[in-house]
Design a protein around this motif. Structure first.
Motif, PDB file in Angstrom:
ATOM      1  N   ARG A 140       0.812  -1.212   0.000  1.00 54.11           N
ATOM      2  CA  ARG A 140       0.000   0.000   0.000  1.00 54.11           C
ATOM      3  C   ARG A 140       0.850   1.269   0.000  1.00 54.11           C
ATOM      4  O   ARG A 140       0.524   2.245  -0.662  1.00 54.11           O
ATOM      5  N   ILE A 141       1.939   1.242   0.744  1.00 51.21           N
ATOM      6  CA  ILE A 141       2.770   2.440   0.834  1.00 51.21           C
ATOM      7  C   ILE A 141       3.630   2.618  -0.418  1.00 51.21           C
ATOM      8  O   ILE A 141       3.639   3.684  -1.038  1.00 51.21           O
ATOM      9  N   THR A 142       4.364   1.585  -0.807  1.00 54.85           N
ATOM     10  CA  THR A 142       5.306   1.725  -1.916  1.00 54.85           C
ATOM     11  C   THR A 142       4.601   1.842  -3.270  1.00 54.85           C
ATOM     12  O   THR A 142       5.028   2.614  -4.128  1.00 54.85           O
ATOM     13  N   CYS A 143       3.516   1.099  -3.464  1.00 57.46           N
ATOM     14  CA  CYS A 143       2.787   1.189  -4.728  1.00 57.46           C
ATOM     15  C   CYS A 143       1.880   2.420  -4.768  1.00 57.46           C
ATOM     16  O   CYS A 143       1.677   3.018  -5.818  1.00 57.46           O
ATOM     17  N   GLY A 144       1.353   2.803  -3.613  1.00 59.48           N
ATOM     18  CA  GLY A 144       0.497   3.975  -3.571  1.00 59.48           C
ATOM     19  C   GLY A 144       1.236   5.261  -3.894  1.00 59.48           C
ATOM     20  O   GLY A 144       0.651   6.216  -4.415  1.00 59.48           O
ATOM     21  N   LEU A 145       2.545   5.287  -3.615  1.00 57.94           N
ATOM     22  CA  LEU A 145       3.369   6.464  -3.892  1.00 57.94           C
ATOM     23  C   LEU A 145       4.415   6.155  -4.959  1.00 57.94           C
ATOM     24  O   LEU A 145       5.524   6.694  -4.943  1.00 57.94           O
ATOM     25  N   VAL A 146       4.049   5.313  -5.896  1.00 59.87           N
ATOM     26  CA  VAL A 146       4.992   4.848  -6.911  1.00 59.87           C
ATOM     27  C   VAL A 146       5.415   5.950  -7.883  1.00 59.87           C
ATOM     28  O   VAL A 146       6.392   5.804  -8.612  1.00 59.87           O
ATOM     29  N   ILE A 147       4.718   7.070  -7.885  1.00 52.08           N
ATOM     30  CA  ILE A 147       5.034   8.152  -8.829  1.00 52.08           C
ATOM     31  C   ILE A 147       6.461   8.652  -8.658  1.00 52.08           C
ATOM     32  O   ILE A 147       7.112   9.054  -9.623  1.00 52.08           O
ATOM     33  N   PHE A 148       6.997   8.601  -7.437  1.00 52.86           N
ATOM     34  CA  PHE A 148       8.355   9.081  -7.211  1.00 52.86           C
ATOM     35  C   PHE A 148       9.384   8.187  -7.910  1.00 52.86           C
ATOM     36  O   PHE A 148      10.314   8.672  -8.557  1.00 52.86           O
ATOM     37  N   SER A 149       9.223   6.881  -7.777  1.00 47.60           N
ATOM     38  CA  SER A 149      10.155   5.967  -8.439  1.00 47.60           C
ATOM     39  C   SER A 149       9.959   5.995  -9.953  1.00 47.60           C
ATOM     40  O   SER A 149      10.924   5.875 -10.716  1.00 47.60           O
ATOM     41  N   TYR A 150       8.721   6.158 -10.402  1.00 45.87           N
ATOM     42  CA  TYR A 150       8.445   6.248 -11.831  1.00 45.87           C
ATOM     43  C   TYR A 150       9.203   7.416 -12.461  1.00 45.87           C
ATOM     44  O   TYR A 150       9.903   7.267 -13.471  1.00 45.87           O
ATOM     45  N   LEU A 151       9.025   8.604 -11.875  1.00 43.89           N
ATOM     46  CA  LEU A 151       9.667   9.794 -12.432  1.00 43.89           C
ATOM     47  C   LEU A 151      11.186   9.703 -12.327  1.00 43.89           C
ATOM     48  O   LEU A 151      11.906  10.142 -13.229  1.00 43.89           O
ATOM     49  N   THR A 152      11.682   9.127 -11.239  1.00 43.09           N
ATOM     50  CA  THR A 152      13.126   8.932 -11.104  1.00 43.09           C
ATOM     51  C   THR A 152      13.663   8.061 -12.232  1.00 43.09           C
ATOM     52  O   THR A 152      14.690   8.365 -12.851  1.00 43.09           O
ATOM     53  N   PHE A 153      12.956   6.981 -12.519  1.00 42.00           N
ATOM     54  CA  PHE A 153      13.359   6.029 -13.551  1.00 42.00           C
ATOM     55  C   PHE A 153      13.407   6.689 -14.926  1.00 42.00           C
ATOM     56  O   PHE A 153      14.392   6.570 -15.671  1.00 42.00           O
ATOM     57  N   VAL A 154      12.346   7.420 -15.264  1.00 39.52           N
ATOM     58  CA  VAL A 154      12.252   8.033 -16.596  1.00 39.52           C
ATOM     59  C   VAL A 154      13.210   9.212 -16.738  1.00 39.52           C
ATOM     60  O   VAL A 154      13.870   9.369 -17.771  1.00 39.52           O
ATOM     61  N   LEU A 155      13.308  10.031 -15.728  1.00 39.73           N
ATOM     62  CA  LEU A 155      14.228  11.171 -15.790  1.00 39.73           C
ATOM     63  C   LEU A 155      15.677  10.703 -15.915  1.00 39.73           C
ATOM     64  O   LEU A 155      16.470  11.306 -16.634  1.00 39.73           O
ATOM     65  N   THR A 156      16.015   9.619 -15.228  1.00 43.62           N
ATOM     66  CA  THR A 156      17.362   9.056 -15.357  1.00 43.62           C
ATOM     67  C   THR A 156      17.642   8.641 -16.795  1.00 43.62           C
ATOM     68  O   THR A 156      18.734   8.874 -17.327  1.00 43.62           O
ATOM     69  N   GLY A 157      16.645   8.020 -17.442  1.00 39.34           N
ATOM     70  CA  GLY A 157      16.803   7.620 -18.842  1.00 39.34           C
ATOM     71  C   GLY A 157      17.008   8.807 -19.761  1.00 39.34           C
ATOM     72  O   GLY A 157      17.827   8.762 -20.690  1.00 39.34           O
ATOM     73  N   ILE A 158      16.304   9.889 -19.511  1.00 40.41           N
ATOM     74  CA  ILE A 158      16.423  11.081 -20.358  1.00 40.41           C
ATOM     75  C   ILE A 158      17.778  11.755 -20.151  1.00 40.41           C
ATOM     76  O   ILE A 158      18.423  12.214 -21.111  1.00 40.41           O
ATOM     77  N   TYR A 159      18.238  11.811 -18.911  1.00 38.00           N
ATOM     78  CA  TYR A 159      19.581  12.341 -18.653  1.00 38.00           C
ATOM     79  C   TYR A 159      20.632  11.502 -19.377  1.00 38.00           C
ATOM     80  O   TYR A 159      21.554  12.028 -20.007  1.00 38.00           O
ATOM     81  N   THR A 160      20.501  10.178 -19.285  1.00 36.71           N
ATOM     82  CA  THR A 160      21.467   9.285 -19.915  1.00 36.71           C
ATOM     83  C   THR A 160      21.475   9.455 -21.430  1.00 36.71           C
ATOM     84  O   THR A 160      22.535   9.429 -22.064  1.00 36.71           O
TER      85      THR A 160
END
Length: 451
Positions: A140-160
């Motif tokens: 409930r906690i980690t999936c409910g606030l998954v937006i932080f890990s999502y954006l981290t993942f995608v932003l890292t790809g764009i930086y790379t």
């Protein structure tokens, strides 16, 4: 990007360019590995049921990465190829579209997991009430606030994709620091902090992800127009062709990621028949295995950006040479991890487990899985290279077919005297086969000049 952060990938010495981009990515992977191992070590002090509960809940966090992988791979490859062609405005549109899709996916997934947590955890048929309780609250906690890990993942790809792997390194270092400090405070309850156990682990994880995301966003603001995301407006839709481009590249990767997780969930359900200790070993073993997995994945991100930019620039010879340099590097690292698993299986197991049964299961896991480490590393790196060429569909087909074969293979071996070890053998041998096949496929595609 400023000169001290950007790596030029389409010109100059190949080895120098790959190392300059790969080292920060690999360092970031090590940080993530260290974070995961630290997390499991603290949770392990609560007992194997807590580890198993986090392992089950973590499966849905992993499952969620299929959606973020769509936006990340679709955005990263298209941004890098557009930059290789010298079309910076186009790269910015792809980057912004990827971020917009990420937010939408995160909101949808969080809503589903929050509303149907009990039903999702029940699919594993864990049977132990305490393990189920841990799994529910962690999900409930980690999936409910998954937006932080999502954006981290995608932003890292764009930086790379832009040749900047240093900013994500700094961001992940700060996130790791926050997590390492908060884990013992919130899990065990130190000083004025309450003992939150698994809840504390989930809170520490989410806060660390929020820190990483914030640093990456601040990096975009810092860079201004030098960053392809500088003119991105979250609520201003991009042209349809950019979303289509992201889906074209990203959907196969998302299907591959989701299928891999779904297959692993089936295997976890099979492992659960052998008790909570077996589930805990699978979870911890996967975290330790990340010593090779995360490193290979980090190198895959580097070769992905390298291949994509040089593909956009029409430099296939440079792509081939870069791949074989990366191949030798990552294969050597995989062999080193394999040796570690073979020589020190018991000391590694005793870091995380304190019950004799769990230690015995863990030792067998490391000895069997260790055989596949070099092959798995080569597989992940090659997927990165092929994806940079836009061949995500081919990667998805190969990966799903051979990873899917683990299920019947594991079912057949688990009913033999091998028992639980049969499941580990199914996982290990299929990784060996995939590593060999992906290497052959890359050689044939690039040798024939096709992409």
């Amino acid at each position: 990007m400023s000169k001290n952060r950007q790596v030029v990938l389409t010109e100059g010495p190949i080895l120098k360019a790959l190392i300059a981009l790969a080292l920060p990515i690999m360092a970031t992977s090590f940080l993530n590995t260290f974070y995961s191992i630290t997390d499991m070590a603290w949770i392990g002090m609560l007992g194997s049921r807590a580890v198993a509960g986090v392992g089950v809940g973590g499966m849905y966090v992993w499952l969620s990465q299929g959606l973020s992988a769509l936006a990340k791979m679709g955005g990263q490859v298209n941004v890098a190829q557009a930059l290789g062609r010298g079309r910076r405005d186009e790269a910015g549109q792809y980057a912004c579209s990827a971020v917009q899709l990420t937010v939408i996916f995160a909101v949808i997934f969080a809503a589903v997991c929050t509303l149907f947590t009990d039903e999702l955890i029940a699919l594993f048929h864990v049977g132990d009430a305490e393990t189920v309780r841990y799994a529910v609250v962690y999900t409930r906690i980690t999936c409910g606030l998954v937006i932080f890990s999502y954006l981290t993942f995608v932003l890292t790809g764009i930086y790379t994709a832009q040749g900047d792997s240093k900013t994500p390194l700094v961001a992940n270092f700060l996130g790791l620091f926050v997590n390492v400090v908060l884990d013992p405070l919130l899990i065990l309850g130190v000083g004025p902090f309450p003992r939150l156990e698994v809840v504390g682990a989930a809170i520490a994880t989410v806060l660390a992800q929020f820190i990483v995301m914030t640093v990456l966003v601040l990096g975009v603001i810092r860079d201004g127009k030098k960053n392809v995301l500088s003119e991105c407006y979250l609520f201003r839709p991009s042209e349809k062709k950019y979303y289509q481009g992201i889906f074209r590249i990203g959907v196969p990767t998302a299907l591959q990621s989701t299928a891999y997780c779904a297959i692993s969930m089936v295997l976890t359900r099979m492992v659960a028949d052998f008790g909570p200790a077996a589930v805990a070993v699978q979870r911890v073993g996967g975290q330790v295995e990340a010593l090779s997995w995360n490193t290979a994945d980090g190198f895959a991100a580097s070769i992905n950006a390298f291949s994509a930019q040089n593909y956009g620039a029409g430099k296939m010879d440079r792509i081939r040479n870069g791949y074989w340099i990366a191949f030798r590097t990552i294969a050597a690292w995989g062999c080193l991890i394999m040796a570690l698993f073979f020589i020190f299986p018991e000391p590694l197991s005793e870091i995380f487990f304190h019950e004799a049964e769990a230690i015995q299961i863990s030792v067998s896991y490391f000895l069997i899985i260790g055989i596949s480490e070099a092959f798995m590393s080569v597989e992940l790196m090659t997927i990165g290279a092929l994806s940079g060429l836009g061949r995500t569909r081919l990667c998805s087909i190969i990966s799903i077919v051979f990873t899917g074969s683990r299920i019947p293979f594991a079912m057949a071996l688990a009913i033999t005297p091998l028992g639980l070890d049969g499941i580990w053998w199914a996982m290990s041998l299929t990784s060996v086969v995939k590593g060999i096949i992906f290497t052959i496929v890359f050689h044939r595609i690039t040798h024939n000049g096709r992409s």
